[in-house]
Scaffold this motif. Sequence first.
Motif, PDB file in Angstrom:
ATOM      1  N   SER A 214      13.683   8.499   3.509  1.00 37.36           N
ATOM      2  CA  SER A 214      12.459   9.138   3.018  1.00 37.36           C
ATOM      3  C   SER A 214      11.449   9.294   4.150  1.00 37.36           C
ATOM      4  O   SER A 214      10.814  10.337   4.273  1.00 37.36           O
ATOM      5  N   HIS A 215      11.279   8.245   4.930  1.00 42.21           N
ATOM      6  CA  HIS A 215      10.417   8.327   6.116  1.00 42.21           C
ATOM      7  C   HIS A 215      10.592   7.092   6.998  1.00 42.21           C
ATOM      8  O   HIS A 215      11.159   6.090   6.552  1.00 42.21           O
ATOM      9  N   ALA A 216      10.069   7.192   8.233  1.00 43.16           N
ATOM     10  CA  ALA A 216      10.312   6.152   9.235  1.00 43.16           C
ATOM     11  C   ALA A 216       9.347   4.975   9.097  1.00 43.16           C
ATOM     12  O   ALA A 216       8.564   4.689   9.999  1.00 43.16           O
ATOM     13  N   HIS A 217       9.394   4.300   7.970  1.00 42.31           N
ATOM     14  CA  HIS A 217       8.734   3.006   7.805  1.00 42.31           C
ATOM     15  C   HIS A 217       9.812   1.994   7.461  1.00 42.31           C
ATOM     16  O   HIS A 217      10.794   2.323   6.777  1.00 42.31           O
ATOM     17  N   ALA A 218       9.565   0.749   7.911  1.00 39.56           N
ATOM     18  CA  ALA A 218      10.588  -0.290   7.817  1.00 39.56           C
ATOM     19  C   ALA A 218      11.177  -0.440   6.414  1.00 39.56           C
ATOM     20  O   ALA A 218      12.374  -0.704   6.274  1.00 39.56           O
ATOM     21  N   ASP A 219      10.363  -0.256   5.387  1.00 35.48           N
ATOM     22  CA  ASP A 219      10.872  -0.492   4.022  1.00 35.48           C
ATOM     23  C   ASP A 219      11.858   0.579   3.555  1.00 35.48           C
ATOM     24  O   ASP A 219      12.456   0.444   2.487  1.00 35.48           O
ATOM     25  N   HIS A 220      12.030   1.641   4.353  1.00 41.13           N
ATOM     26  CA  HIS A 220      13.012   2.673   3.985  1.00 41.13           C
ATOM     27  C   HIS A 220      14.107   2.870   5.038  1.00 41.13           C
ATOM     28  O   HIS A 220      15.097   3.527   4.752  1.00 41.13           O
ATOM     29  N   CYS A 221      13.888   2.316   6.248  1.00 43.42           N
ATOM     30  CA  CYS A 221      14.848   2.645   7.319  1.00 43.42           C
ATOM     31  C   CYS A 221      15.295   1.457   8.171  1.00 43.42           C
ATOM     32  O   CYS A 221      16.114   1.640   9.063  1.00 43.42           O
TER      33      CYS A 221
ATOM     34  N   GLY B 238       2.421  13.709   6.811  1.00 40.98           N
ATOM     35  CA  GLY B 238       1.131  13.074   6.585  1.00 40.98           C
ATOM     36  C   GLY B 238       1.335  11.566   6.589  1.00 40.98           C
ATOM     37  O   GLY B 238       0.884  10.863   7.492  1.00 40.98           O
ATOM     38  N   HIS B 239       2.093  11.084   5.604  1.00 38.78           N
ATOM     39  CA  HIS B 239       2.397   9.649   5.530  1.00 38.78           C
ATOM     40  C   HIS B 239       3.111   9.210   6.812  1.00 38.78           C
ATOM     41  O   HIS B 239       2.831   8.153   7.373  1.00 38.78           O
ATOM     42  N   THR B 240       4.085  10.025   7.255  1.00 39.82           N
ATOM     43  CA  THR B 240       4.606   9.981   8.628  1.00 39.82           C
ATOM     44  C   THR B 240       4.800  11.442   9.038  1.00 39.82           C
ATOM     45  O   THR B 240       4.786  12.333   8.185  1.00 39.82           O
TER      46      THR B 240
ATOM     47  N   ALA C 208       0.819  -1.204   0.000  1.00 39.73           N
ATOM     48  CA  ALA C 208       0.000   0.000   0.000  1.00 39.73           C
ATOM     49  C   ALA C 208       0.852   1.251   0.000  1.00 39.73           C
ATOM     50  O   ALA C 208       0.498   2.265  -0.596  1.00 39.73           O
ATOM     51  N   CYS C 209       2.012   1.182   0.655  1.00 42.89           N
ATOM     52  CA  CYS C 209       2.930   2.328   0.701  1.00 42.89           C
ATOM     53  C   CYS C 209       3.271   2.807  -0.707  1.00 42.89           C
ATOM     54  O   CYS C 209       3.548   3.959  -0.942  1.00 42.89           O
ATOM     55  N   VAL C 210       3.273   1.868  -1.625  1.00 46.94           N
ATOM     56  CA  VAL C 210       3.723   2.153  -2.978  1.00 46.94           C
ATOM     57  C   VAL C 210       2.703   3.021  -3.721  1.00 46.94           C
ATOM     58  O   VAL C 210       3.054   3.805  -4.579  1.00 46.94           O
TER      59      VAL C 210
HETATM   60 ZN   LIG Z   1       5.682   4.275   4.058  1.00 45.01          ZN
END
Ligand SMILES: [Zn+2]
Length: 285
Positions: free
Chosen positions: A95-102, A170-172, A15-17
């Motif tokens: 990009s933001h603090a979600h597992a798929d980026h950090c 918004g997204h984070t 969904a993040c995509v």
């Molecule tokens: Zn995300």
Amino acid sequence: MKSYVLSLVIAFLTACVGVRGVAQSPSSWTEPFPPHTIAGNLHYVGSRDLASYLITTNEGHILINSSLEESVPLIRASVEKLGFKFADVKVLLISHAHADHCAGSAEIKKLTGARYMVMEGDVPAIESGGAPRKLADYLAFPPAKVDRVLKDGDEVKVGDSVLVAHLTPGHTRGCTTWTMKVRDGGKLLDAVIIGSPNVNPGYILVNNKTYPEIATDYEKCFRVLHSLPVDLFLGAHGSYYDMEKKHALLPTAATNPFIDPEGYRRYVTEREQAFRAEWDKQMGK
Ligand SMILES: [Zn+2]
């Protein structure tokens, strides 16, 4: 990871995509992709869908997005394939603090000694491993110490490269869109790496107790994205900007396929419409 947890992770991360990425399978997050130069000293070192960017200078490099823990060896191999040293990464951004980026950040800090710089609103999540947001426990990742807390408009400089951190929340809370000028031949190009404009399933836009200002933050995010000068359209997932298609054009295209201001504007406009439709729906309109 238990299988039901894994399926939740897959649902969330897919969904993040955003719309275009829904068809992407989770394998695209860990599947290697040829590293390539986007323009000048800006390179792609991510997987088929999780975008990582390397900005190289003669005083060390900047890496954007550590991605998943299992992405780290892949990012390292991509950096080396381009002829650079992983140990020369001096600054790590996300990009933001979600597992798929950090999620890979703690490991990359350990391997390179890079200074980790994160937008203020995402620092509590990064330093606690995703806990305070409590959006979902399955978004947990190894905590990592932030070395510099960024504010909207802050600059990150290494050598002759300057990146600007734009708060696009918004997204984070600390979702960050990175911009930089890239010298490509005789031209100076504006690169924009979108943090994320997406409203994920389960996001509460009305009466959100843990993030009351989420909807007005999304409005700010879109105001900022609409205002940025753009030549090179990039983002936290390759699918935001049709990375694969553009990459395939690289050897034959007369002009750099990543120069796509119209595609950028189309994407941001479409994502804003999706946000406003969801907001209206949650307000019962
Ligand atoms: Zn995300």
